[in-house]
Design a protein around this motif. Structure first.
Motif, PDB file in Angstrom:
ATOM      1  N   VAL A 160       0.852  -1.200   0.000  1.00 12.63           N
ATOM      2  CA  VAL A 160       0.000   0.000   0.000  1.00 12.63           C
ATOM      3  C   VAL A 160       0.882   1.243   0.000  1.00 12.63           C
ATOM      4  CG1 VAL A 160      -1.775   1.284   1.233  1.00 12.63           C
ATOM      5  CG2 VAL A 160      -1.859  -1.209   1.214  1.00 12.63           C
ATOM      6  N   LEU A 161       1.945   1.234   0.784  1.00  8.89           N
ATOM      7  CA  LEU A 161       2.891   2.357   0.820  1.00  8.89           C
ATOM      8  C   LEU A 161       3.485   2.610  -0.558  1.00  8.89           C
ATOM      9  CD1 LEU A 161       4.585   4.422   2.435  1.00  8.89           C
ATOM     10  CD2 LEU A 161       6.225   2.577   2.878  1.00  8.89           C
ATOM     11  N   PHE A 162       3.877   1.548  -1.225  1.00 14.83           N
ATOM     12  CA  PHE A 162       4.419   1.662  -2.591  1.00 14.83           C
ATOM     13  C   PHE A 162       3.384   2.276  -3.530  1.00 14.83           C
ATOM     14  CE2 PHE A 162       4.281  -0.589  -6.721  1.00 14.83           C
ATOM     15  CZ  PHE A 162       5.374   0.006  -7.326  1.00 14.83           C
ATOM     16  N   LEU A 163       2.165   1.796  -3.478  1.00 17.95           N
ATOM     17  CA  LEU A 163       1.116   2.315  -4.358  1.00 17.95           C
ATOM     18  C   LEU A 163       0.774   3.772  -4.053  1.00 17.95           C
ATOM     19  CD1 LEU A 163      -1.293  -0.762  -4.412  1.00 17.95           C
ATOM     20  CD2 LEU A 163       0.230  -0.023  -6.247  1.00 17.95           C
ATOM     21  N   ALA A 164       0.906   4.148  -2.788  1.00 19.87           N
ATOM     22  CA  ALA A 164       0.513   5.500  -2.377  1.00 19.87           C
ATOM     23  C   ALA A 164       1.563   6.549  -2.716  1.00 19.87           C
ATOM     24  CB  ALA A 164       0.234   5.522  -0.876  1.00 19.87           C
ATOM     25  N   LYS A 165       2.850   6.162  -2.707  1.00 20.48           N
ATOM     26  CA  LYS A 165       3.886   7.193  -2.774  1.00 20.48           C
ATOM     27  C   LYS A 165       4.860   7.091  -3.939  1.00 20.48           C
ATOM     28  CE  LYS A 165       3.945   8.295   2.176  1.00 20.48           C
ATOM     29  NZ  LYS A 165       4.787   8.540   3.365  1.00 20.48           N
ATOM     30  N   HIS A 166       4.974   5.943  -4.563  1.00 18.14           N
ATOM     31  CA  HIS A 166       6.010   5.812  -5.599  1.00 18.14           C
ATOM     32  C   HIS A 166       5.587   6.523  -6.885  1.00 18.14           C
ATOM     33  CE1 HIS A 166       9.239   4.180  -7.996  1.00 18.14           C
ATOM     34  NE2 HIS A 166       9.734   3.605  -6.916  1.00 18.14           N
ATOM     35  N   PRO A 167       6.479   7.327  -7.482  1.00 18.85           N
ATOM     36  CA  PRO A 167       6.118   8.080  -8.692  1.00 18.85           C
ATOM     37  C   PRO A 167       5.886   7.210  -9.930  1.00 18.85           C
ATOM     38  CG  PRO A 167       8.462   8.345  -8.162  1.00 18.85           C
ATOM     39  CD  PRO A 167       7.833   7.674  -6.987  1.00 18.85           C
ATOM     40  N   ILE A 168       6.411   5.970  -9.924  1.00 19.34           N
ATOM     41  CA  ILE A 168       6.252   5.110 -11.098  1.00 19.34           C
ATOM     42  C   ILE A 168       4.794   4.717 -11.324  1.00 19.34           C
ATOM     43  CG2 ILE A 168       6.526   2.878  -9.930  1.00 19.34           C
ATOM     44  CD1 ILE A 168       8.229   1.961 -12.262  1.00 19.34           C
ATOM     45  N   ILE A 169       3.968   4.830 -10.296  1.00 24.30           N
ATOM     46  CA  ILE A 169       2.558   4.443 -10.390  1.00 24.30           C
ATOM     47  C   ILE A 169       1.859   5.209 -11.517  1.00 24.30           C
ATOM     48  CG2 ILE A 169       0.368   4.291  -9.145  1.00 24.30           C
ATOM     49  CD1 ILE A 169       2.551   2.472  -8.051  1.00 24.30           C
ATOM     50  N   ASP A 170       2.232   6.467 -11.690  1.00 24.87           N
ATOM     51  CA  ASP A 170       1.560   7.322 -12.677  1.00 24.87           C
ATOM     52  C   ASP A 170       1.821   6.889 -14.119  1.00 24.87           C
ATOM     53  OD1 ASP A 170       0.496   8.902 -10.651  1.00 24.87           O
ATOM     54  OD2 ASP A 170       2.317  10.123 -10.553  1.00 24.87           O
ATOM     55  N   GLN A 171       2.758   5.979 -14.325  1.00 25.73           N
ATOM     56  CA  GLN A 171       3.083   5.521 -15.685  1.00 25.73           C
ATOM     57  C   GLN A 171       2.169   4.390 -16.154  1.00 25.73           C
ATOM     58  OE1 GLN A 171       7.279   4.615 -16.066  1.00 25.73           O
ATOM     59  NE2 GLN A 171       7.862   6.294 -14.690  1.00 25.73           N
ATOM     60  N   TYR A 172       1.293   3.915 -15.286  1.00 26.17           N
ATOM     61  CA  TYR A 172       0.460   2.772 -15.622  1.00 26.17           C
ATOM     62  C   TYR A 172      -1.020   3.097 -15.415  1.00 26.17           C
ATOM     63  CZ  TYR A 172       4.863   0.228 -15.499  1.00 26.17           C
ATOM     64  OH  TYR A 172       6.147  -0.196 -15.743  1.00 26.17           O
ATOM     65  N   ASN A 173      -1.843   2.433 -16.197  1.00 26.29           N
ATOM     66  CA  ASN A 173      -3.292   2.586 -16.082  1.00 26.29           C
ATOM     67  C   ASN A 173      -3.814   1.529 -15.104  1.00 26.29           C
ATOM     68  OD1 ASN A 173      -6.027   2.864 -16.311  1.00 26.29           O
ATOM     69  ND2 ASN A 173      -6.136   2.386 -18.494  1.00 26.29           N
ATOM     70  N   LEU A 174      -4.125   1.973 -13.903  1.00 23.33           N
ATOM     71  CA  LEU A 174      -4.586   1.065 -12.852  1.00 23.33           C
ATOM     72  C   LEU A 174      -6.059   1.314 -12.517  1.00 23.33           C
ATOM     73  CD1 LEU A 174      -1.481   1.359 -10.471  1.00 23.33           C
ATOM     74  CD2 LEU A 174      -1.782  -0.129 -12.464  1.00 23.33           C
TER      75      LEU A 174
END
Length: 266
Positions: A160-174
């Motif tokens: 959850v921490l990774f999903l909440a704060k890592h900038p790489i998340i914005d590169q994918y359609n989730l």
């Protein structure tokens, strides 16, 4: 074949599904090689064995190990009845509403009770697709969510921490994710809120459990919007907090030991 060769002096027999798939080296293995088919064809040789009468409430189905919160890790004897009961409890429509189009991602290890019960057993019971990962790896995890349009995430607070704060998340359609369930450790309200910003269409909830309870004890109901809450008791479960010194029930706000009783309890 390499493993068998290294262990050949300690192996008394090898049972195989099919002799035809063996390579040449294994066919000359010193220990006897038998197939399941040959065993079943020689049924008269096994007549001295007694047929086991399975008692689903008392016979052990699996032996997962606890995390060792109060000491050393312990093997927990879970019966078939324990596991099946808990599957029915946590898939209750009060907590989770699956459809045939839902897809889970199996990122948690199946040897741990969380992955075993909620992902492996739960997925099979509901008849929905489970995309299995050998371990958590950030980029493949995100790619799989995007590729297979994962709808439910059974995860733990570090993910959850990774999903909440890592900038790489914005590169994918989730955007396919509609439910995030966090367990195995406490999730702070502030971190839950940050994750919700990243996943505005998804409901994030928590649950509480332990290996000895197969594992789910409480789970947030769908109508609960308090992300810091571990929810309510699952069906057919009783619990109370006891003062270990007096043996009496604790008053509201008083610290004590949690007692749990239900069909999922060993």
């Amino acid at each position: 074949s390499q493993v068998l060769t290294q262990c050949q002096h300690r192996i008394q027999a090898v049972i195989l599904l099919d002799l035809d798939i063996l390579d040449h080296s294994i066919k000359h293995f010193p220990a006897p090689l038998v197939t399941l088919t040959s065993i079943f064809q020689q049924e008269e040789e096994f007549t001295h064995y007694k047929k086991l009468k399975v008692n689903s409430k008392h016979h052990i189905c699996c032996l997962p190990y606890s995390s060792g919160t109060t000491g050393l890790c312990k093997g927990v004897m879970l019966s078939h009845y324990n596991l099946v009961s808990n599957m029915v409890q946590f898939t209750n429509q009060r907590h989770i509403r699956f459809t045939s189009k839902d897809v889970l991602i199996g990122v948690l290890p199946f040897y741990h009770i969380y992955g075993l019960a909620l992902l492996m057993n739960g997925g099979i019971r509901l008849g929905i697709k489970v995309i299995i990962m050998p371990k958590f790896d950030a980029v493949p995890f995100l790619k799989l969510i995007e590729m297979y349009k994962i709808t439910y995430l059974h995860i733990v607070p570090p993910i959850v921490l990774f999903l909440a704060k890592h900038p790489i998340i914005d590169q994918y359609n989730l955007s396919s994710v509609r439910m995030i369930i966090s367990g195995a450790a406490p999730l702070s309200s502030s971190l839950a809120q940050l994750a919700s910003i990243r996943f505005p269409k998804a409901k994030l909830c928590q649950g509480y459990g332990m290996t000895e309870c197969s594992p789910v004890v409480t789970l947030s109901p769908l109508f609960n919007n308090d992300q810091a809450s571990i929810g309510v008791l699952v069906s057919n479960t009783c619990a109370k907090v006891i003062d270990p010194l007096t043996g009496q029930s604790c008053q509201e706000g008083q610290i004590g030991e949690l007692y749990i009783k239900g069909p999922q309890d060993t």
